[in-house]
Design an enzyme around this catalytic site. Structure first.
Site, PDB file in Angstrom:
ATOM      1  CE  LYS A  33     -12.620  40.376  16.717  1.00  0.00           C
ATOM      2  NZ  LYS A  33     -12.520  39.147  15.944  1.00  0.00           N
ATOM      3  NE  ARG A  84     -16.523  43.638  15.278  1.00  0.00           N
ATOM      4  CZ  ARG A  84     -15.763  43.236  14.273  1.00  0.00           C
ATOM      5  NH1 ARG A  84     -16.317  42.798  13.145  1.00  0.00           N
ATOM      6  NH2 ARG A  84     -14.450  43.286  14.356  1.00  0.00           N
ATOM      7  CD  GLU A 140     -18.199  34.186  11.222  1.00  0.00           C
ATOM      8  OE1 GLU A 140     -17.264  34.559  10.485  1.00  0.00           O
ATOM      9  OE2 GLU A 140     -18.710  34.905  12.084  1.00  0.00           O
TER      10      GLU A 140
HETATM   11  C1  LIG Z   1     -15.409  35.028  13.582  1.00  0.00           C
HETATM   12  C2  LIG Z   1     -14.986  36.187  12.750  1.00  0.00           C
HETATM   13  N1  LIG Z   1     -15.668  36.462  11.627  1.00  0.00           N
HETATM   14  C3  LIG Z   1     -15.340  37.501  10.839  1.00  0.00           C
HETATM   15  C4  LIG Z   1     -14.270  38.325  11.142  1.00  0.00           C
HETATM   16  C5  LIG Z   1     -13.929  39.458  10.251  1.00  0.00           C
HETATM   17  O1  LIG Z   1     -14.336  40.661  10.820  1.00  0.00           O
HETATM   18  P1  LIG Z   1     -13.602  42.015  10.492  1.00  0.00           P
HETATM   19  O2  LIG Z   1     -13.686  42.213   9.023  1.00  0.00           O
HETATM   20  O3  LIG Z   1     -14.360  43.064  11.228  1.00  0.00           O
HETATM   21  O4  LIG Z   1     -12.214  41.864  10.947  1.00  0.00           O
HETATM   22  C6  LIG Z   1     -13.514  38.063  12.289  1.00  0.00           C
HETATM   23  C7  LIG Z   1     -12.376  38.915  12.641  1.00  0.00           C
HETATM   24  O5  LIG Z   1     -12.550  39.898  13.306  1.00  0.00           O
HETATM   25  C8  LIG Z   1     -13.888  36.984  13.109  1.00  0.00           C
HETATM   26  O6  LIG Z   1     -13.187  36.713  14.222  1.00  0.00           O
END
Ligand SMILES: Cc1ncc(COP(=O)(O)O)c(C=O)c1O
Length: 340
Positions: free
Chosen positions: A184, A82, A220
């Site tokens: 991210k 990612r 989200e």
């Molecule tokens: C905006 C956002 N959505 C979803 C997630 C959840 O992603 P993950 O399960 O990869 O931590 C995160 C955290 O990383 C996030 O910052």
């Protein structure tokens, strides 16, 4: 703070300085060999693109202390992949996947004294990041980059832990259609600070963002993805190019289907059709699984399973996921990387 001063039972999600972090610098087309350093202050050029133009991205993953004393990393290869996609989107050089995983292992091993014990409820959160640095002024990609990983022992992200908390629909968008929502990158989080504050001032855990194009579908839940359990026992989570593809979400999609025998799908979740769901939750590395008690949407307050108790399917998913992460339940192949 020394590791000896930490009360594992009251850990929240706060910065705690640990002893060593990993740093590698990219210049003239390649990454240096990288090193562990005690210095937790980053000294960068005042013209750095990370400071002015948000040319930076980051990741979040955790290390888990197992019953036998060994330490698990959960799917770090997915975080490396990612981060590569985030780097591609912001014109930054990728940090190679094998080196990303090795850096995470080194940082955890070097700070092992800070690893919360098995059974304490705590974990070691790792924060890899990659930023544009070096002398620059105009809007362009940086001449140098820095990759780093630091770690902090943490407890639950949302105050409730596995107790349900409430969320409120935001009028703001965190990302645009065809924007950077799926990467991210810090800019998405900067945009979320103000709506998040409004939600917290009103005593909600965080806000929920709707799809930026129509404001009809859930995207989200703060810094976590949404999932719901339907009346006919399907695991449903939104699909959209402007949400972050959560590694926890994809893990739950797999577990719901292959371990709980449910139908699991990514599809639209309409804000005016929440009645379809008997349970709902937020999922993410930091959030793990946080049950959603209710959602405030304008004057309407919709309660899912209960405002005080976790629903049975959410609990089953939580136990399966945490069991895998802490090494108590057999993991699907390739999900666990041992630090030691
Ligand atoms: C905006 C956002 N959505 C979803 C997630 C959840 O992603 P993950 O399960 O990869 O931590 C995160 C955290 O990383 C996030 O910052």
């Amino acid at each position: 703070m020394s590791s000896k001063d930490i009360d594992w039972s009251t850990l929240g999600f706060e910065y705690i300085k640990t002893d060593l972090r990993y740093v590698s610098i990219w210049e003239n087309g390649k990454w240096d060999e990288g090193t562990l350093t005690e210095d937790n202050v980053v000294h960068i050029a005042e013209g750095s693109t990370a400071i002015h133009y948000g040319q930076q991205c980051f990741e979040g993953l955790k290390a888990y202390r197992c019953k036998d004393g060994s330490i698990n990393l959960f799917r770090p290869d997915q975080n490396a992949k990612r981060m590569k996609r985030s780097c591609d989107r912001l014109l930054m050089p990728e940090f190679p996947e094998d080196r990303f995983i090795e850096a995470c292992k080194q940082v955890v091993a070097a700070n092992e004294d800070y690893m919360p014990p098995y059974g304490s409820g705590g974990t070691m959160y790792l924060r890899p990041y990659l930023i544009g640095i070096g002398d620059n002024l105009g809007v362009r990609t940086a001449p140098k980059f820095m990759f780093s990983v630091f770690c902090c022992p943490v407890g639950p992200y949302f105050k409730g832990g596995l107790n349900p908390t409430n969320f409120i629909i935001s009028e703001y968008d965190r990302a645009a259609p065809n924007g950077t929502g799926a990467a991210k990158v810090g800019g998405n989080y900067a945009a979320s600070l103000y709506p998040g504050k409004i939600a917290k001032d009103r005593e909600f855990s965080d806000c929920i963002y709707l799809d930026p194009a129509t404001h009809k579908k859930i995207e989200e839940v703060g810094a976590a993805n949404f999932f719901g359990i339907t009346k006919d026992n399907r695991f449903v989570t939104p699909f959209s190019p402007s949400i972050l593809p959560s590694i926890t979400k994809y893990s739950l999609l797999y577990l719901a289907e292959h371990r709980l025998g449910m139908k699991a799908e990514e599809s639209d979740v309409y804000i005016d059709k929440l009645d379809e769901f008997t349970e709902a939750g937020a999922c993410g590395t930091a959030a793990v699984i946080s049950p959603i008690g209710g959602i405030q949407n304008g004057d309407d307050f919709h309660v899912f399973y209960s405002e005080t108790e976790v629903g049975p399917v959410t609990k089953q998913l939580y136990d399966e996921l945490c069991g895998i992460q802490f090494g108590d339940v057999e993991a699907p192949e390739g999900w666990i990387y041992k630090v030691k």
